[in-house]
Scaffold this active site. Structure first.
Site, PDB file in Angstrom:
ATOM      1  N   SER A  11       0.504   1.477  -3.091  1.00  0.00           N
ATOM      2  CA  SER A  11       0.507   2.840  -2.559  1.00  0.00           C
ATOM      3  C   SER A  11      -0.747   3.254  -1.815  1.00  0.00           C
ATOM      4  O   SER A  11      -0.798   4.351  -1.257  1.00  0.00           O
ATOM      5  CB  SER A  11       0.793   3.844  -3.680  1.00  0.00           C
ATOM      6  OG  SER A  11       2.125   3.737  -4.108  1.00  0.00           O
TER       7      SER A  11
ATOM      8  N   LYS B 255      -4.832  13.598  -2.991  1.00  0.00           N
ATOM      9  CA  LYS B 255      -3.419  13.277  -3.179  1.00  0.00           C
ATOM     10  C   LYS B 255      -2.803  14.118  -4.286  1.00  0.00           C
ATOM     11  O   LYS B 255      -3.427  14.334  -5.335  1.00  0.00           O
ATOM     12  CB  LYS B 255      -3.294  11.786  -3.508  1.00  0.00           C
ATOM     13  CG  LYS B 255      -1.861  11.282  -3.662  1.00  0.00           C
ATOM     14  CD  LYS B 255      -1.864   9.783  -3.913  1.00  0.00           C
ATOM     15  CE  LYS B 255      -0.463   9.240  -4.145  1.00  0.00           C
ATOM     16  NZ  LYS B 255      -0.480   7.758  -4.356  1.00  0.00           N
TER      17      LYS B 255
ATOM     18  N   SER C 105       2.851   5.530  -1.892  1.00  0.00           N
ATOM     19  CA  SER C 105       2.987   6.945  -2.168  1.00  0.00           C
ATOM     20  C   SER C 105       1.862   7.796  -1.582  1.00  0.00           C
ATOM     21  O   SER C 105       1.942   9.022  -1.616  1.00  0.00           O
ATOM     22  CB  SER C 105       3.075   7.178  -3.681  1.00  0.00           C
ATOM     23  OG  SER C 105       1.890   6.729  -4.343  1.00  0.00           O
TER      24      SER C 105
END
Length: 466
Positions: A165, A66, A141
């Site tokens: 997230s 990520k 996210s």
């Protein structure tokens, strides 16, 4: 197209080489319309795959990282145009630990700016799309991670969870996502401490993949003084915990959220099925959680100012509207009295969560109020046929999207999202909450779900190619 563990098995059996697997991933990524990646490092990845030691836990497995995590030599933009030219000078602790397991770091997955909202669309990288329906978001996210894994582009990728997230994208995308007890995986070097809500993890197609990831990455590190001591045997102990007779409460809305009727019906049915399959004793519990307040988000702003560094305050107009609104709100309202009210809210929430887990070992609820919304956002303040702003006011309507996931972050306790089925052809997540340090019980419950309520490893038609 299987899980990461099966890929390692194939490598060890000589059925496939790490380089062949990586090249298949690269071919799919280069043709994919999902926009799941912000950076690809295929040259170095192919070198790593060529020398991979497949005896290691993730030996030769192509990984996504990520973009809110640091990888030495990769861009470290945090999805913000302010930092579009910044490059990481070192690996984060969790990334360094992954390297020692033989993971091949192939590409960086997209996120919203600073991980601020639960969809993944930015000026810097564009809009990331859900493989189940490309008009919808995979969430945020960890949106790029979800799209990559359920879209058949990479077998596994990392995520982080500060308000939902990991669980949110897992719920919207039909994946398994575990948010661990705060501090289980160390953050750092130079990791954010306040407001003590964000944890690291991954999104996976299988429970054992997540267990193997935690074997690789958990354990104390001096650069994160709030990190927890190492726990061994996550994968080896799967299926070894006796769940029969443990108690479960089914509270779809946690008493504080508004959930779409069709989603609620599916979640209740999945929770009842799983409880029966695991031999849980369902109990009636009346939750007393305080409604999620917008004020808690203000506590995210001081560390963001630290992260912005010299860019604050002169370049704040370059931030996304959501982040800018948060900063402006903090500038205007983050007084001593407001900080005290946030502290009081967290104390009240912690007490209510403790009372909840005094009454039930597991709490079942929905991961989201509804299925995935528009890929470009913004997160909605409505449910089908309902205007929540009119019903419950602006703040609570806006906070409804995080009302089911954020309590576990604020409390620091573990929770997971398990695929429960489809509504309107889109995945719905069954969220399960548990008390601190009970991740391994959650994993064993997820293992029962994986057997009794099997889910799609990838979205239909994946990998989607142009």
């Amino acid at each position: 197209m299987g899980d990461a563990c099966s890929l390692v098995d194939a490598f060890r059996a000589g059925e496939l080489s790490p380089l062949e697997a990586l090249d298949d991933c690269i071919a799919a990524i280069e043709k994919s319309p999902l926009n799941a990646f912000s950076f690809m490092d295929f040259g170095r990845a192919r070198e790593a795959a060529g020398r991979a030691d497949v005896s290691l836990p993730f030996g030769g497995v192509p990984f996504g990282i990520k973009e809110l995590e640091k990888v030495a030599g990769w861009p470290y933009t945090e999805a913000s145009v302010i930092f579009k030219d910044r490059v990481a000078g070192h690996d984060d602790t969790s990334v360094a630990r992954l390297r020692t397991t033989g993971a091949v770091l192939a590409a960086q997955t997209t996120a919203p700016e600073f991980g601020g909202i639960n969809c993944t669309s930015t000026v810097l990288h564009g809009t990331t799309r859900n493989p189940w329906n490309q008009e919808r978001t995979p969430g945020g996210s960890s949106g790029g991670t979800a799209a990559a894994v359920v879209g058949g582009l990479l077998p596994i990728a990392t995520g982080s969870d500060g308000g939902g997230s990991i669980r949110g994208p897992a719920g919207f995308s039909g994946l398994f996502g575990l948010k661990a007890t705060y501090g289980r995986i160390p953050k750092g070097p130079d990791g954010t401490i306040e407001p003590m809500t964000t944890v690291l993890g991954c999104l996976t197609r299988s429970v054992r993949d997540t267990a193997r990831y935690f074997d690789a990455c958990n354990g104390f590190d001096r650069r994160d003084p709030l990190s927890l001591p190492r726990v061994e045997g996550w994968e080896a102990s799967l299926g070894s915990h006796d769940l029969s007779g443990k108690t479960a409460a089914i509270i779809v809305d946690l008493g504080i959220a508004h959930v779409r009727d069709e989603v609620a019906e599916l979640v209740v049915a999945a929770a009842a099925h799983l409880s029966n399959a695991a031999g849980l004793h369902v109990v009636a519990v009346q939750p007393t959680l305080p409604p999620l307040r917008g004020a808690w988000a203000l506590s995210n702003m001081p560390p963001m100012v630290v992260d912005l560094g010299d860019a604050y305050p002169d370049r704040v107009e370059e931030l996304s509207p959501e982040i800018l609104m948060g900063l402006r709100g903090a500038q205007e309202r983050y007084t001593l009295e407001r900080a005290a009210s946030i502290e009081q809210y967290r104390r009240q929430l912690n007490e209510a969560m403790a009372v909840l887990f005094d009454q039930a070992d597991f709490v079942f609820c929905s991961t989201h109020p509804d299925v995935a919304f528009s890929a470009e956002g913004p997160p909605p303040s409505t449910l089908p046929g309902r205007d929540l702003i009119h019903e419950i006011g602006f703040t609570r309507a806006i906070m409804n999207n995080a009302a089911l996931t954020a309590p576990s972050n604020l409390n620091g306790s573990p929770a997971m999202s398990i695929p429960a089925g489809l509504v309107d052809g889109l995945p719905v997540g069954l969220q399960v909450l548990a008390g601190h340090h009970r991740e391994q019980l959650l994993l064993d419950l997820a293992l029962v779900a994986e057997r009794e309520m099997p889910w799609w490893l990838v979205a239909p038609g994946s990998p989607h190619v142009k």
